[in-house]
Structures are given as structure tokens and as C-alpha cells.
Design an enzyme around this catalytic site. Structure first.
Site, PDB file in Angstrom:
ATOM      1  N   CYS A   1      24.972  29.605  53.420  1.00 19.65           N
ATOM      2  CA  CYS A   1      25.618  28.601  52.577  1.00 19.65           C
ATOM      3  C   CYS A   1      25.997  27.398  53.436  1.00 19.65           C
ATOM      4  CB  CYS A   1      26.859  29.199  51.937  1.00 19.65           C
ATOM      5  SG  CYS A   1      27.820  27.964  51.062  1.00 19.65           S
TER       6      CYS A   1
ATOM      7  N   CYS B   1      34.525  31.850  50.677  1.00 16.87           N
ATOM      8  CA  CYS B   1      34.095  33.016  51.462  1.00 16.87           C
ATOM      9  C   CYS B   1      34.682  33.007  52.873  1.00 16.87           C
ATOM     10  CB  CYS B   1      32.582  33.013  51.599  1.00 16.87           C
ATOM     11  SG  CYS B   1      31.726  33.131  50.033  1.00 16.87           S
TER      12      CYS B   1
ATOM     13  N   GLN C   1      38.877  40.003  34.438  1.00 17.07           N
ATOM     14  CA  GLN C   1      38.438  40.184  35.827  1.00 17.07           C
ATOM     15  C   GLN C   1      37.204  39.330  36.109  1.00 17.07           C
ATOM     16  OE1 GLN C   1      39.864  41.774  38.217  1.00 17.07           O
ATOM     17  NE2 GLN C   1      41.235  43.266  37.273  1.00 17.07           N
TER      18      GLN C   1
ATOM     19  N   TYR D   1      51.361  46.068  33.005  1.00 19.50           N
ATOM     20  CA  TYR D   1      50.643  44.878  33.500  1.00 19.50           C
ATOM     21  C   TYR D   1      49.216  44.905  32.944  1.00 19.50           C
ATOM     22  CZ  TYR D   1      54.434  45.177  36.953  1.00 19.50           C
ATOM     23  OH  TYR D   1      55.637  45.281  37.582  1.00 19.50           O
TER      24      TYR D   1
ATOM     25  N   GLU E   1      52.614  43.672  28.875  1.00 16.45           N
ATOM     26  CA  GLU E   1      52.144  42.475  29.587  1.00 16.45           C
ATOM     27  C   GLU E   1      53.083  41.315  29.259  1.00 16.45           C
ATOM     28  OE1 GLU E   1      49.565  41.168  31.613  1.00 16.45           O
ATOM     29  OE2 GLU E   1      50.480  39.255  31.078  1.00 16.45           O
TER      30      GLU E   1
ATOM     31  N   ASP F   1      49.021  47.953  37.162  1.00 22.69           N
ATOM     32  CA  ASP F   1      48.082  46.987  37.750  1.00 22.69           C
ATOM     33  C   ASP F   1      48.797  45.655  37.946  1.00 22.69           C
ATOM     34  OD1 ASP F   1      45.886  45.550  38.593  1.00 22.69           O
ATOM     35  OD2 ASP F   1      44.805  45.650  36.699  1.00 22.69           O
TER      36      ASP F   1
ATOM     37  N   CYS G   1      45.693  44.565  43.902  1.00 25.77           N
ATOM     38  CA  CYS G   1      44.845  43.569  44.575  1.00 25.77           C
ATOM     39  C   CYS G   1      45.443  43.199  45.932  1.00 25.77           C
ATOM     40  CB  CYS G   1      44.647  42.339  43.703  1.00 25.77           C
ATOM     41  SG  CYS G   1      46.179  41.640  43.120  1.00 25.77           S
TER      42      CYS G   1
HETATM   43  N1  SAH Z   1      45.232  45.168  33.938  1.00 27.62           N
HETATM   44  C1  SAH Z   1      44.698  43.859  33.637  1.00 27.62           C
HETATM   45  C2  SAH Z   1      45.463  42.695  34.288  1.00 27.62           C
HETATM   46  C3  SAH Z   1      45.917  42.849  35.709  1.00 27.62           C
HETATM   47  S1  SAH Z   1      46.492  41.379  36.473  1.00 27.62           S
HETATM   48  C4  SAH Z   1      43.224  43.804  33.951  1.00 27.62           C
HETATM   49  O1  SAH Z   1      42.693  44.641  34.681  1.00 27.62           O
HETATM   50  O2  SAH Z   1      42.547  42.900  33.455  1.00 27.62           O
HETATM   51  C5  SAH Z   1      48.208  41.537  36.403  1.00 27.62           C
HETATM   52  C6  SAH Z   1      48.809  41.198  35.058  1.00 27.62           C
HETATM   53  O3  SAH Z   1      50.233  41.351  35.170  1.00 27.62           O
HETATM   54  C7  SAH Z   1      48.589  39.761  34.604  1.00 27.62           C
HETATM   55  O4  SAH Z   1      48.005  39.783  33.326  1.00 27.62           O
HETATM   56  C8  SAH Z   1      50.009  39.155  34.561  1.00 27.62           C
HETATM   57  O5  SAH Z   1      50.184  38.236  33.513  1.00 27.62           O
HETATM   58  C9  SAH Z   1      50.858  40.383  34.348  1.00 27.62           C
HETATM   59  N2  SAH Z   1      52.270  40.282  34.773  1.00 27.62           N
HETATM   60  C10 SAH Z   1      52.782  39.563  35.805  1.00 27.62           C
HETATM   61  N3  SAH Z   1      54.103  39.789  35.935  1.00 27.62           N
HETATM   62  C11 SAH Z   1      54.452  40.673  34.970  1.00 27.62           C
HETATM   63  C12 SAH Z   1      55.682  41.302  34.602  1.00 27.62           C
HETATM   64  N4  SAH Z   1      56.799  41.063  35.267  1.00 27.62           N
HETATM   65  N5  SAH Z   1      55.663  42.175  33.586  1.00 27.62           N
HETATM   66  C13 SAH Z   1      54.512  42.431  32.899  1.00 27.62           C
HETATM   67  N6  SAH Z   1      53.326  41.866  33.202  1.00 27.62           N
HETATM   68  C14 SAH Z   1      53.288  40.994  34.221  1.00 27.62           C
END
Ligand code: SAH
Length: 453
Positions: A71, A80, A278, A306, A327, A375, A403
Site C-alpha cells: 500500500c 494499518c 460490526q 451492550y 443497550e 460486549d 475489543c
Molecule cells: N453486541 C453488539 C454491540 C457491541 S459494541 C454487536 O456485536 O454488534 C458496544 C455497545 O455498547 C455499543 O452499541 C454501545 O452503544 C453500547 N454501550 C456503551 N455504553 C453502554 C452502557 N453504559 N450501557 C449499555 N450499553 C452501552
């Protein structure tokens, strides 16, 4: 050691951010874009108390892990960090980093299962390109808002660069201005493209500092011509705020329905410009599959904290007894409810709230759960939430998707102190060639678990 010193050094390690590390006079020297096994001539650019940053001005011996860089903007654009070593080597580094972090921060002495991986090219399904004064799209340089023009990013689908070309031609033809971050003047801020990689549907959005845009029919017709039937929708996203948040809240749909539909683990998922989804769909499927394998949700009551647009819980909802998703973002919860309906799922309930608050409310409602999926964003979970999970819900299994392995390790340590045991964990590479890696961990209620505070 002082600034501008130069010396020859072996690179013996690599940091989580992908910088090579060597030692000189007992001091750690961080050198970007080098590989373990390189012998380099280093020029010191910054001196701190216990470490320095250097630049490799000459590579005297090449590491055997090196591959030819493919790249032209690698090291300039902020994307990257690993295009100079083989993907195989990158996977080994990520595996080792996850294991070391789990041991160092979490006190977890078991090794990770082998890292799961897929394509290391063109795996992304979303791009947000800033646009420079010449209508050239690109990416921001490392730690900066300077735009590095990028013709064809190897992480993005091929069609995205063709869309960028069409935008440039349209902007030049109709003298459409580019937004300037400093003055707050000018119109087009970002080109935003999403692709549903299972169905090939493409959404093109322009983020504009205005409420309307001239001659968009011309651009839409060009896109129809170059993308064919895969071009599903064109949206103007209105962002007139002086902010570096990319998307505004309002969307004006100028072609199609304003959304595209992907398929994820047999579920149809509707994606609008603001939906959380994602960026690597294929590896998200593998991650969710691993989470399900760990959780064994069949006929169980599952709490999905989450949950974003509900995609994890929905992927096994038909096998589970019930799913409760939590969420904080209202639009994501709307998407989750919509996606449940779209797929005929009737045993899922979604709550828009902070995860800790929702957990307390559900506990006070007397809800019982057999398994919990977590998550959270990079900062991980609040200690209070982990207490409610471990002591009040006390599920047999907790599956933690993360993550950021550092906060995962911190949180599993807390859960272990509360009677859970990490049984297994697996790194999953959703972000090849970047420094990021996901990890999914299974915690089981230990034999010595005793409900106590
Ligand atoms: N499980 C989902 C999203 C994971 S990302 C997937 O795999 O697609 C983390 C998520 O947590 C985001 O959508 C974010 O908006 C949410 N989030 C962040 N802080 C939070 C909180 N205090 N309580 C609930 N959700 C929250």
C-alpha cells in the site's frame, strides 16, 4: 540518550500498537514500522524518562517475517500497522499479546485457544472518507486531521474507490465545495459508504454541512451505472455542527429506502447510516458462533448486555428460551426490535438503558437468567455491574466479548474474585492489519462459588 542520536539496534519485541521495540544502553526504544528480527539504524526523535521514540532511517538486516508492502500510504494513513509483516506473523503476535495481557493483568494462567481469522484484505463493510479541497477522498494521517488521499484502500471493498471517483467527478463538474474544519464553511464533509457483504447491497451517503445539495440526480445516475443493481440507496446526512463527530442525526433519503439489508448467521439485519454493525461481517459471524458455543444457550434465559442492534442475542434466539438485550443508544434498540420482528423472533425483549441500571432493574423485577453475554465498549464494565451479575443473577455461564483485552483481563479478574473461573478464551481477528483484536472468554461459576458480598 538524546534527541538526534543515531545508532544500530536489533528489534526484539513489538508493542500492542504495532511499534517495534529494541534496547540500547538498557533503555527501551520504540520504532514504528519495524519487525522483530530487523537490524536497524535508528534516529532518536523523542526522549522520555524511561524510554525513547526513534525512526528507522536504514534497515540493515530484514526480519524473516517481512513481506513487501502493498500500500503506497502505509505508515502515512492511520489505518494499518502491520502491512510490512506476513499475516501469519501478525496472528502470532496477536495471540501472544492476548495471552500475555490475560496473564499480567488478569492473573489467568491458561493459554488462549488458537486465534480465529479469515480474509486479511477487503474485509471491511464501512468507510468514512474525509474529502480534501481538491475533492480527493482519503483518510486522516496518524494522530491528525490532515487528509492523505487514498486511491484504493486494501481493507475496503473494491467498489468503494469507484464511488469515490464518481463523487470527485460530480463535485468538480458542479463546483461543489468541501467543508473546511477550521472555518466551518463549505458543503461536503464526508463520503460514507456501507456494504452488506452477504447480499452485496451498497448504501452511499454524503455528510453535508447544509440541508440540501444541487444536482444529486447526476451523481445518483452515475452510481446506478457503475454499481448496477447492488446500489440500493443514497442518503444525505445533515451535519451542520462544528464537531468532529462524523454523522449528524438527520438523514434525507434521495434514492431507495434509506437502508440496506445484510444476512448475519441466517438473520436478516437492516442497516441504516446510523446503525451500529460490526465492520467485518464474516468474522463477526465466527465471533458470534464462538460466543454461542461457549454459552450453550439452548432452552436458556439469556441476558445480552451492550447488545447494539441485538445481533449476538438474535443469532441464537430461536434456540434459547428467552433473550433480554440491553443497550444505551435508542436507535440501536429500535434496530434490535425491528430485526427481531424481521426474523420472526418473538422471545426477545430489548431495553434501552445503561447496562448497570438495567441489570439492577431486572434483578428487582425478579428476572432469573442462565447465561449472560457481555460486549462492552473499550472501557469495559463497571465493577458494580459485575457484582450484580455475579451475586444477584449468578448465571452458570458468562461469555465476555471484548475489543480491548486489557479491560477484559481486568474484568475477568474481578469475576474470578467473585467465584467465577475463566474456562477458555479465544482471540478473534476482526481487524486484520490493524493493531486491534477481539477476544471472547467463557467464565463458569466455580465449585467454590458462594453468594457473598
Ligand atoms: N453486541 C453488539 C454491540 C457491541 S459494541 C454487536 O456485536 O454488534 C458496544 C455497545 O455498547 C455499543 O452499541 C454501545 O452503544 C453500547 N454501550 C456503551 N455504553 C453502554 C452502557 N453504559 N450501557 C449499555 N450499553 C452501552
Amino acid at each position: 540518550m538524546k534527541k538526534n542520536d543515531e545508532f544500530i539496534m536489533d528489534i526484539t519485541d513489538v508493542t500492542a500498537e504495532g511499534n517495534g521495540v529494541g534496547r540500547y544502553d538498557g533503555i527501551a526504544v520504540f520504532v514504528p514500522n519495524t519487525a522483530v528480527g530487523d537490524k536497524v539504524k535508528v534516529h532518536i526523535v523523542k526522549v522520555k524518562k524511561n524510554f525513547c521514540f526513534g525512526k528507522a532511517v536504514e534497515i540493515i538486516e530484514l526480519s524473516k517475517d517481512r513481506v513487501e508492502e502493498d500500500c503506497p500510504v502505509f505508515t502515512k494513513c492511520g489505518g494499518c500497522v502491520y502491512r510490512h509483516i506476513s499475516y501469519d506473523c501478525e496472528l502470532k503476535l496477536k495471540q501472544k499479546r492476548v495471552e500475555e495481557t490475560m496473564r499480567r493483568i488478569g492473573g489467568i494462567n491458561i493459554l488462549a485457544s488458537p486465534i480465529l481469522s479469515g480474509d486479511d484484505k477487503r474485509y471491511r463493510n464501512k468507510a468514512q472518507y474525509p474529502i480534501d479541497d481538491g475533492g480527493e477522498v482519503g483518510f486522516f494521517a496518524v494522530h491528525s486531521h490532515r487528509i492523505i488521499p487514498v486511491k484504493d484502500c486494501l481493507l475496503q471493498p473494491k467498489e468503494f474507490s469507484v464511488v469515490a471517483d464518481a463523487l470527485r467527478e460530480y463535485m468538480q463538474r458542479f463546483s461543489i465545495s468541501t467543508y473546511n474544519e477550521e472555518s466551518g464553511k463549505g458543503i461536503v464533509r464526508h463520503l460514507y459508504i456501507r456494504k452488506a457483504t452477504a447480499t452485496n447491497e451498497i448504501m452511499v451517503a454524503l455528510v453535508i454541512n447544509a440541508t440540501k445539495l444541487n444536482n444529486t440526480d447526476y451523481l445518483i445516475n452515475c452510481l446506478k451505472e457503475i454499481l448496477g443493481k447492488n446500489f440500493k440507496t443514497f442518503v444525505l446526512n445533515i451535519n451542520t455542527e462544528k464537531t468532529n463527530v462524523i454523522l449528524g442525526k438527520e438523514n434525507i433519503v434521495l434514492y431507495g429506502d434509506g437502508y440496506i439489508t445484510d444476512i448475519l448467521r441466517d438473520n436478516k439485519i437492516r442497516i441504516n447510516p446510523l446503525s451500529f454493525y460490526q465492520v467485518n461481517r464474516n468474522m463477526a459471524e465466527i465471533l458470534y458462533k464462538k460466543a454461542e458455543e461457549y454459552l450453550e444457550p439452548d432452552n436458556k434465559n439469556i441476558l445480552d448486555l451492550y447488545c447494539g442492534a441485538g445481533t449476538i442475542g438474535l443469532s441464537f434466539a430461536k434456540k434459547a428460551k428467552s433473550i433480554i438485550g440491553v443497550e444505551i443508544i435508542p436507535e440501536a434498540i429500535e434496530d434490535a426490535k425491528f430485526n427481531a420482528k424481521l426474523n420472526g423472533i418473538e422471545n426477545a425483549r430489548f431495553i434501552c438503558a445503561d447496562a448497570s441500571n438495567a441489570a439492577k432493574i431486572l434483578r428487582d423485577e425478579g428476572i432469573t437468567v442462565d447465561g449472560v453475554v457481555l460486549d462492552p465498549p473499550r472501557k469495559g464494565c463497571e465493577a458494580e455491574l459485575l457484582s450484580v451479575i455475579a451475586y444477584d443473577f449468578a448465571p452458570e455461564k458468562i461469555v465476555y466479548v471484548s475489543c480491548d483485552v486489557a479491560t477484559l483481563a481486568r474484568d475477568v479478574k474481578i469475576l474470578e474474585e467473585k467465584g467465577y473461573k475463566v474456562a477458555e478464551y479465544t482471540p478473534v481477528d476482526l481487524f486484520p492489519r490493524t493493531s486491534h483484536v477481539e477476544t471472547v472468554a467463557l467464565l463458569i461459576k466455580g465449585e467454590s462459588y458462594a453468594k457473598q458480598r
